[in-house]
Design an enzyme around this catalytic site. Structure first.
Site, PDB file in Angstrom:
ATOM      1  N   LYS A  93     -29.552   3.506 -11.831  1.00  9.21           N
ATOM      2  CA  LYS A  93     -29.477   2.656 -13.027  1.00  9.21           C
ATOM      3  C   LYS A  93     -30.857   2.148 -13.402  1.00  9.21           C
ATOM      4  O   LYS A  93     -31.374   1.224 -12.796  1.00  9.21           O
ATOM      5  CB  LYS A  93     -28.540   1.468 -12.766  1.00  9.21           C
TER       6      LYS A  93
ATOM      7  N   LYS B 290     -31.134   0.749  -8.507  1.00 16.16           N
ATOM      8  CA  LYS B 290     -31.425   0.243  -9.849  1.00 16.16           C
ATOM      9  C   LYS B 290     -32.888  -0.159  -9.894  1.00 16.16           C
ATOM     10  O   LYS B 290     -33.413  -0.727  -8.939  1.00 16.16           O
ATOM     11  CB  LYS B 290     -30.502  -0.948 -10.120  1.00 16.16           C
TER      12      LYS B 290
ATOM     13  N   ASP C 291     -24.701  -6.421  -8.643  1.00  9.90           N
ATOM     14  CA  ASP C 291     -26.097  -6.010  -8.737  1.00  9.90           C
ATOM     15  C   ASP C 291     -26.929  -6.973  -7.900  1.00  9.90           C
ATOM     16  O   ASP C 291     -27.130  -8.128  -8.285  1.00  9.90           O
ATOM     17  CB  ASP C 291     -26.578  -6.044 -10.198  1.00  9.90           C
TER      18      ASP C 291
END
Lengths: 328, 311
Positions: free
Chosen positions: A259, A223, A155
């Protein structure tokens, strides 16, 4: 094909420059803020009951990236979280497992050892998370270390300063280089989630542009947030991103995951997001491979709801583990 | 135009014979706020002769669930406050009740069909009882706790601790004195409470919620739900996050079997206070009798500490 060459093809330019990216991103239609928020609100009013609710709860559990990103994290805490991921509810072995455990890079090896080949992935945040304020070699080393430690997913955060000052090429290059750093020596690669920190991007137009820029540069997932900035994952922001991945598939044939992370704490919230996924992106995204929740306390609330459906009685905090850091 | 005006059709808004009734639709009291029932329902409350009094919210299982969440959230703060402070706060409730005496008297009269004097006496007794329990806040530990003699070189000290979140089915008949007699002993020791009020006589409880909201009791310490006892009580009895339940209001409640409620409560080993009387003959006790500490001790745990005795 490398990201730059593909971007040149998509944009129809011979040289990928800041101005080419700018004119491409700024040609995206603007987001109707009022309309977007009204649509998100209306999707949130759907009533999901009985068998649909049970299905949604199990699906939501399987989509969680069970997260701990605190300065006070210890190997013991990470192992505890991994144990929870492996057995979310000891009273019901049929409870699905979350998709991944998300930790800081230095604890990725601890998580990997605890999770082994269970199928629960290790996600590691990298690139000077959460601010992203570091030089590129540091960000790349951060990423490579995490991949080497066994992270299945990375991430990363984008450089919001560069994005907001219109320096799109810098953002593009960083993402593309980090994507390269996700490649393991034997050729396979960790999936890359690109955190846009929508709370700092301010407008929905910026969220849409950052989404397209991230996908262009090779993101496997887009995300919303680090969880360290408020507002984090709101439904309207997620709606804009779901539209982006839907349109990206129409344009390129490739699927990119979404996400939302941060601030999603209740089952009710989670179900609203699932409704939005189905309505906006489509049911293809109703899969842990393509949609995740970045959350910590959400899992407990889903487990309480699951117990309620199983026993017919409201459950309470005594019946799930307390994951808050110990005070001792 | 002016002729119409002078014809006397426009009286001032205060004129008694033209004043429009302010019709009351009361709400629930959860977490220090007054929400409507999530179900959107309400029901008519009538006096002892069947005349309309007001509309009350008809609480649902989800309102009870929300109330338990609010009570749980308030527990740490209330139980953690000093006993002295709890006593002061509860005494303040009695002060506010005293200020609303006339309203309580009117509601007790209408609900229970008492004569004016009798209603006055009942309200006085209810307020006095609240003060009586409030006074116990900082005395319980001395009376119920103490030093235990043990066979070893240890100080061994026991002290009472609140049980947690308590569900209370308020008495169906005694709408104020009975209510105070079951709520005050629970909260005085630091428990938080979810009260299901008398089904047919909820108005004094609603007014009590307004007294609580304007005193210093933190939101969530007392939560009041009006509605059908038979509908909501089983959800409180089976709720895993409720630590104890007082079944006083199961006596003479429509469609309620307290045995079933006790069975559901056993699922998570709740402490249960049964209604007076036995089986289907459960009755409401005489609330005018001088109380003892039994309703307080029913909702206490005992914490015992061992400390080595050195020289």
């Amino acid at each position: 094909m490398d990201a730059t060459a593909r971007a040149r093809d998509l944009l129809g330019v011979t040289r990928l420059s800041d101005s080419a990216l700018t004119s491409w991103l700024h040609s995206l239609p603007g987001v109707d803020q009022v309309g977007c928020e009204a649509r998100a609100a209306s999707l949130g009013t759907r009533s999901i009951k009985t068998t649909s609710k049970a299905w949604a709860i199990d699906l939501a559990i399987s989509m969680i990236d069970l997260t701990t990103l605190e300065g006070a994290d210890t190997p013991g805490k990470v192992r505890g979280l991994c144990a929870k991921a492996l057995t979310p509810d000891p009273t019901d072995p049929a409870t699905p497992r979350p998709a991944a455990v998300c930790v800081y890079g230095d604890l990725a090896a601890v998580a990997k050892k605890a999770l082994g080949s269970s199928g629960v992935n290790v996600a590691a945040v990298a690139t000077a998370f959460p601010s992203g304020r570091a030089l590129m070699p540091v960000k790349l080393a951060d990423t490579e270390d995490a991949v080497q430690a066994g992270a299945d997913e990375i991430d990363m955060v984008i450089d919001r300063g560069a994005f907001l000052s219109g320096d799109y090429l810098t953002v593009f290059r960083e993402i593309a280089q980090v994507a390269q750093a996700c490649v393991r020596p034997e050729g396979s690669r960790a999936r890359l989630k690109v955190i846009m920190e929508t709370g700092e991007l301010v407008t929905y137009d910026n969220v849409r542009r950052a989404s397209w820029l991230s996908m262009l540069a090779g993101a496997d997932f887009i995300k919303t947030s680090t969880g360290k900035v408020s507002p984090a994952a709101t439904l309207p922001v997620t709606l804009v991103m779901l539209e982006a991945v839907r349109d990206w598939r129409d344009a390129t044939g490739e699927m990119v995951g979404v996400k939302p992370a941060g601030g999603i704490r209740t089952s009710k919230d989670a179900v609203k997001f699932l409704v939005a996924v189905s309505e906006v992106a489509g049911d293809d995204w109703l899969d842990p491979y393509w949609f995740r929740f970045g959350a910590s306390s959400l899992l407990n609330d889903l487990l309480l709801q699951r117990q309620k459906l199983a026993t017919g009685a409201y459950s309470g905090a005594d019946y799930v583990t307390d994951d808050s850091p110990s005070l001792y | 135009m002016s002729a119409t005006v002078s014809a006397g059709t426009t009286r001032g808004p205060g004129a008694a014979d033209t004043r429009v009734d302010v019709r009351k639709t009361y709400k629930l009291y959860i977490g220090g706020k007054f929400p409507r029932s999530e179900s959107g329902r309400s029901y008519e409350v009538v006096d002892h002769r069947g005349r309309f009094l007001a509309n009350a919210a008809q609480g649902s299982r989800k309102d009870a669930r929300d109330a338990v969440v609010a009570a749980r959230a308030a527990f740490a703060g209330w139980a953690g406050s000093t006993a002295y402070n709890r006593g002061q706060v509860l005494y303040r409730v009695a002060e506010v009740m005293e200020g609303r005496r006339a309203q309580f008297v009117a509601e007790v009269r209408a609900s229970e069909g008492l004569a004016e004097r009798r209603a006055e006496a009942v309200v006085s007794q209810a307020i006095d009882r609240w003060v009586w329990y409030a006074g116990w806040a900082d005395k319980l530990a001395q009376v119920l706790g103490g030093l235990n003699p043990v066979a070893g070189p240890y100080f061994d000290i026991s002290a009472p601790e609140p049980t947690g979140v308590v569900g209370v089915l308020a008495p169906q008949g005694s709408s104020l004195l009975g209510l105070v007699s079951v709520v005050a002993p629970v909260v005085v020791s630091g428990n938080t409470v979810v009260v299901l009020t008398s089904e047919q006589r909820p108005l004094p409880a609603i007014t009590l919620s307004e007294a609580l909201a304007t005193s210093d009791v933190p939101g969530g310490v007392v939560n009041l739900i009006t509605g059908r006892t038979a509908e909501v009580a089983p959800w409180i009895a089976s709720h895993r996050d409720v630590n104890a339940i007082d079944l006083a209001g199961a006596a003479a409640a429509d469609g309620v079997s307290w045995g079933d409620l006790e069975l559901a409560a056993a699922e998570n080993l709740k402490r249960v206070v049964r209604p007076a009387g036995a089986g289907s003959d459960a009755v409401e006790p005489d609330w005018s009798r001088t109380p003892d500490l039994s309703r307080v001790t029913s909702f206490l745990e005992t914490k015992t500490v061992w400390h080595p005795k050195g020289r």
